[in-house]
Design a protein around this motif. Structure first.
Motif, short mmCIF file in Angstrom:
data_model
loop_
_atom_site.label_atom_id
_atom_site.label_comp_id
_atom_site.label_asym_id
_atom_site.label_seq_id
_atom_site.Cartn_x
_atom_site.Cartn_y
_atom_site.Cartn_z
N LYS A 152 0.82 -1.23 0.00
CA LYS A 152 0.00 0.00 0.00
C LYS A 152 0.84 1.27 0.00
O LYS A 152 0.43 2.29 -0.54
CB LYS A 152 -0.91 0.02 1.23
CG LYS A 152 -2.11 -0.90 1.19
CD LYS A 152 -3.04 -0.59 2.36
CE LYS A 152 -4.23 -1.54 2.38
NZ LYS A 152 -3.83 -2.89 2.83
N ASP A 153 1.99 1.22 0.65
CA ASP A 153 2.82 2.42 0.79
C ASP A 153 3.88 2.53 -0.30
O ASP A 153 4.78 3.37 -0.21
CB ASP A 153 3.51 2.42 2.17
CG ASP A 153 2.50 2.46 3.30
OD1 ASP A 153 1.46 3.13 3.14
OD2 ASP A 153 2.75 1.82 4.35
N SER A 154 3.76 1.72 -1.33
CA SER A 154 4.74 1.75 -2.42
C SER A 154 4.72 3.08 -3.16
O SER A 154 3.64 3.62 -3.46
CB SER A 154 4.47 0.62 -3.41
OG SER A 154 5.28 0.75 -4.55
N PRO A 155 5.89 3.63 -3.47
CA PRO A 155 5.93 4.85 -4.29
C PRO A 155 5.47 4.62 -5.72
O PRO A 155 5.28 5.57 -6.48
CB PRO A 155 7.41 5.25 -4.24
CG PRO A 155 8.15 3.97 -3.98
CD PRO A 155 7.24 3.17 -3.09
N PHE A 156 5.27 3.34 -6.08
CA PHE A 156 4.82 2.99 -7.42
C PHE A 156 3.29 2.98 -7.53
O PHE A 156 2.75 2.61 -8.57
CB PHE A 156 5.34 1.60 -7.81
CG PHE A 156 6.85 1.52 -7.89
CD1 PHE A 156 7.52 1.81 -9.06
CD2 PHE A 156 7.58 1.16 -6.77
CE1 PHE A 156 8.91 1.74 -9.14
CE2 PHE A 156 8.97 1.07 -6.83
CZ PHE A 156 9.63 1.37 -8.01
#
Length: 255
Positions: A152-156
């Motif tokens: 969920k916290d991926s920069p992607f």
């Protein structure tokens, strides 16, 4: 957050092994057809799929999706705005989406109908493996949207809740911000699916791909083929034929 499934008895292990084997055999069968259609190297594609399922979090996700009672417990909870259960996508289509992003090094991906985030997981993981790119995933709902996404916290990744896919795409098209892959899994009615297709086709990239989950809704796929709704005069278009398990995939390559 999805739990890690621990298999504690032989009977459960046998059931899960049987279910997973059926899915993997189906993926192998359709990958041959997929690679021929989109001119992909079968060996490279096979290696990428092995890479995918070697990931323990993805493997765990597939186990939950494939086993009926686990699927009901963790995925079949979110309801659409019309009151229907928002069922997750298939492992087959998720694997093929992963394959497209990895093989063609796709960077910008759009997804309509995030729901619990089943497909989003495979797309985000592919982008992370590529080391570049971004997924914009939109959903009309708010509560429960994306709750099964591992990264969920991926920069992607950006999750756009309470967002209409058509309005979102129109704004992006007006700004000439196009995507390499458009993935539909939102409202399963012909008029909405065609409206999304119309926005997808405004893309001006040299190559772009589209995916429609549940493409048999209201005979959408066959109607589009018969009425030549996939066609663009300035692009060569390739698309999958209707099949029992395979979603609808399109590739546009500029002439």
């Amino acid at each position: 957050m999805l739990p890690q499934i621990l298999i504690q008895d032989k009977e459960s292990a046998d059931i899960i092994h049987k279910e997973i084997t059926i899915i993997y055999n189906s993926i192998s069968f359709f990958t041959d057809y997929f690679c021929t259609l989109f001119k992909m190297d079968r060996k490279i594609a096979g290696d990428l799929l092995i890479e995918l399922f070697e990931n323990k979090e993805i493997s765990n996700l597939c186990t939950i999706r494939c086993v009926s009672y686990l699927n009901e417990q963790f995925f079949l909870k979110l309801k659409t705005s019309e009151g229907y259960i928002a069922a997750p996508g298939t492992v087959l289509n998720a694997a093929l989406l992963y394959l497209l992003v990895r093989y063609f090094k796709l960077k910008n991906v759009f997804e309509s109908g995030t729901a619990s985030g089943f497909y989003s997981n495979f797309i985000v993981y592919a982008l992370q493996k590529n080391g570049d790119g971004h997924l914009d995933t939109v959903d009309l709902l708010s509560d429960g949207v994306g709750e099964s996404i591992i990264w969920k916290d991926s920069p992607f990744l950006t999750i756009h809740k309470q967002t209409n896919s058509i309005n979102f795409l129109r704004e992006k098209n007006q700004q000439q911000q196009y995507y390499d892959l458009y993935s539909h899994d939102s409202q399963h009615v012909f008029t909405h699916m065609f409206s999304e297709l119309r926005e997808f086709k405004k893309c001006d990239k040299d190559r772009f791909l589209c995916f429609f989950d549940d493409q048999r809704t209201e005979n959408f796929w066959d109607r589009c083929i018969k009425m030549k709704l996939f066609d663009r005069s300035d692009y060569d278009v390739r698309f999958t034929e209707a099949a029992e398990q395979l979603g609808g995939f399109l590739q546009y390559v500029k002439r």
